[in-house]
Design an enzyme around this catalytic site. Sequence first.
Site, mmCIF file in Angstrom:
data_model
loop_
_atom_site.group_PDB
_atom_site.id
_atom_site.type_symbol
_atom_site.label_atom_id
_atom_site.label_comp_id
_atom_site.label_asym_id
_atom_site.label_seq_id
_atom_site.Cartn_x
_atom_site.Cartn_y
_atom_site.Cartn_z
ATOM 1 N N ASN A 40 -28.724 13.888 10.228
ATOM 2 C CA ASN A 40 -29.104 12.570 10.721
ATOM 3 C C ASN A 40 -30.189 12.055 9.784
ATOM 4 O OD1 ASN A 40 -29.926 10.312 12.162
ATOM 5 N ND2 ASN A 40 -31.121 11.490 13.649
ATOM 6 N N TRP B 208 -23.114 7.779 13.065
ATOM 7 C CA TRP B 208 -23.303 6.336 12.920
ATOM 8 C C TRP B 208 -23.404 6.123 11.411
ATOM 9 C CZ3 TRP B 208 -26.894 2.988 10.786
ATOM 10 C CH2 TRP B 208 -26.771 1.649 11.181
ATOM 11 N N GLU C 147 -24.545 -9.124 20.141
ATOM 12 C CA GLU C 147 -24.361 -7.667 20.130
ATOM 13 C C GLU C 147 -23.043 -7.243 20.750
ATOM 14 O OE1 GLU C 147 -28.529 -5.305 20.601
ATOM 15 O OE2 GLU C 147 -28.053 -6.634 22.257
HETATM 16 C C1 G6P Z 1 -31.370 -0.781 18.377
HETATM 17 C C2 G6P Z 1 -30.828 -0.981 19.783
HETATM 18 C C3 G6P Z 1 -31.559 -2.131 20.446
HETATM 19 C C4 G6P Z 1 -33.064 -1.884 20.434
HETATM 20 C C5 G6P Z 1 -33.580 -1.603 19.028
HETATM 21 C C6 G6P Z 1 -34.999 -1.073 19.062
HETATM 22 O O1 G6P Z 1 -31.040 -1.873 17.587
HETATM 23 O O2 G6P Z 1 -29.442 -1.229 19.743
HETATM 24 O O3 G6P Z 1 -31.111 -2.268 21.777
HETATM 25 O O4 G6P Z 1 -33.723 -3.001 20.955
HETATM 26 O O5 G6P Z 1 -32.785 -0.605 18.392
HETATM 27 O O6 G6P Z 1 -34.967 0.179 19.695
HETATM 28 P P1 G6P Z 1 -36.165 0.840 20.465
HETATM 29 O O7 G6P Z 1 -35.594 2.136 20.990
HETATM 30 O O8 G6P Z 1 -37.252 1.074 19.463
HETATM 31 O O9 G6P Z 1 -36.588 -0.087 21.544
#
Ligand code: G6P
Length: 609
Positions: free
Chosen positions: A98, A74, A488
Site C-alpha cells: 500500500n 486501489w 462522487e
Molecule cells: C476520500 C474519501 C472522502 C473523504 C476524504 C478525506 O476522498 O472518499 O469521503 O472526505 O478522503 O478523508 P478523511 O478520512 O481524511 O476524512
Amino acid sequence: MCGIIGVIGERNATPILLEGLKRLEYRGYDSAGVAVSHKGAILSRRAEGKLHNLEQELIATPLIGYSGIGHTRWATHGPPVKANAHPHSSERVAVVHNGIIENYFDLRQELLAEGVEFSSATDTEVIPHLIERELAKGIEVEQAVRDAILQLEGAFALGILIQGADEQLFAVRRGSPLILGLGEGENFIASDATPLVPYTRKMLYLDDNDVAILQKDGVRVTDLAGRPVKRVIKQSQVSADLSEKGEYRHFMQKEIFEQPMVLGETLKEFINPAKGTIELGSLLSAIDIAKVSTVNIVACGTSWHAGMVGRYWLEKLAGVPVSVDIASEYRYREPPTLPGGVTVVISQSGETADTLAALRFAKSQGQKVIAIVNVAESTISREADGVLYTRAGPEIGVASTKAFTTQLMVLAVIAVCFGRERNHISAAEEKGYVAELLHVPALMEQVLCLDKDIFTIARKLMHAKGFLFLGRGTCFPIALEGALKLKEISYIHAEGYAAGEMKHGPIALIDEDLPVVVVAPRDRLFEKVVSNLEEARARGGQLVVITTAPEVGGADCHADDMIPMVACGDFIAPILYVAPLQLLAYHIAVLKGTDVDQPRNLAKSVTVE
Ligand code: G6P
C-alpha cells in the site's frame, strides 16, 4: 487506498485472509489477491474487480498454507486488471503493498537492464525483484529485505513472503499505515485494526522504517540497520461487528439515516445538558484557549468542507482569526505560523496521507494540534496533542455523510467552547447555542422525512448533464458538499458556488437544462440569496430551493421545486441543510444504477499523497 492483511500461525491462512479482505474492501476494490506459503512454495490467486471474483477463484482452485498475505487494490500505477493485482512476485518472493514507490521507474530500468522480466505495470513489482537480487548475493533473508527497502523512496506498507523462509512473515512500514495483531500461536499484519479484532485485541503499531519479523510464536521489530526496537502494545477498542446494511439497500442510505442517532452520541460526549455548557474536560488541556492567536484548519475532501463551516463559527463565536487549508496544498506551501497558533486537522479515517503530513508540519512549527477524527487508534489520533472523536461509528459508504455532520457537530462544540473561554460569548449565549445543538438530532429526524419528496425531485432531474449548487455564509460549504456528493456517486458534473459569486462566471452556464440547487436557510443572508436565485430564474435555470417551509413561516420562493425544511436556528442550519443534498445525490445515483457504496475510482481512506 489499498488494504493489506497477513497471517502466520497454525491454521489455514486463506479463510482468514479472505475474511480480512472483506473488512478492508472499503479501502480499495479494483482487484484483489492472496498468496500463501505451502510446503516450501508460494502460491497465489488474483482477480480483477470486486472481492467476490477472488472468492470464486478460490472456490474453483483452493489454497492451503499456514502463512499468507492478502490485498485489495486501489490502482495508482497501472490499470485495475488482473496482471496488476497484488501480490506481486519474483521467483521466491511475494509482496503486497500500500503506497507509492516514487523511484520505481529508475529501479525498474536498472532491473530491466539486468535482464529481469516484469509482468505488471505497477510500481510495486520492483520490490520482489529487488529482494530477489539481494537474496542472490547469498546474504540471509532478513538482511536481504532490509537492503532492498533501503533502495526504495516513497511511502509504503508491505507484507512479504519469502520461499525458504516459511516460518516467517515480513512487514515493513514507511508512511502508509500498518499494524501488527498479536495472537495466541498466530500473529497478523493489517492496514487497520478492523480485520484483526475477531482474532486479537493486542495491537502493535509500527513506526516509520520499522521492519517486523513475524513468526507464529512471536514478533520482532527492528530498524533498517537491524537493531531491535521496542514498540508499545495497545489493547484495541475497535468493534468486532462488521456493519450490516440491515433494512437498507446501501450503506450510504443507512449512514444518512443514522445521523440523528450519531449526532446525539457525538454531542453527548461534550456537553453538560443540565448546566447547558460545553465540557471538553482534559481533552484540550494542552491548549490555553484564551491565548490562542490563530486557528488553522486543515483537511481533505468532505472533511475540508466541514472545516470551512467551522471557520464561520469560530470567527463569529470566538473572535479568533481562522484559515482553512486543503492538506495537500498546505503541506508543501509550508505557511508561516504564529506563536500560540492552533492547528485543527479533520479526518474521518485518521489516516489520510496529506492530512497526516500537515499535522506533522504544524507540530514541527510549534503549533498545538487538535484532531477531529472518527476512527479511534488511527495514526492522526495517536499523533495529535488533543483528539475530539466524532461518534459516527464505522462509515462504509465511500461518500461521507454521517462523518461529515458529526464533524460539524464537533466543530460547533469547539466554537462554543472557544467563545466562552475567550469571553467572546456570555454564559447565556453559550446556553442558547447548546440548546440549539441539543435540538439537532430531533430536527434531523424531521428533515429525513423529506426522503420521498426528494426522490420525486431526483427522478425529475436524473438526466441533467450538470448541476449548480449555491449557498452563502455557512451554507456556501454546504453547496460545495452537495456538489461533491453528486459527483462522487452519480458521475454527473456539479459545481458548488458562493451564491454571491455566481454572476462572476457560472451564470453563463445557466439555461433551462441546468438544475440550480439553492441552499437557503432563513438567516440574515436569506434576502441576498433570494436575489441570486432570481438572477438564475431570469435566465431560465431550473430552481430547486431548500428553505424553510411557508407553513412554518418560510418564504414561497417561486421555485420549480422546493424542499421544505423545518424551522431552525441559524447556527445549526448547515448541519441540517446538508441532509437533503445527501439524499438527492443518493437517489439520483440509485436511479442511474451506479455503484453507490463503492463508486468508481474513489477510495474511502486515501493513504497515498
Ligand atoms: C476520500 C474519501 C472522502 C473523504 C476524504 C478525506 O476522498 O472518499 O469521503 O472526505 O478522503 O478523508 P478523511 O478520512 O481524511 O476524512
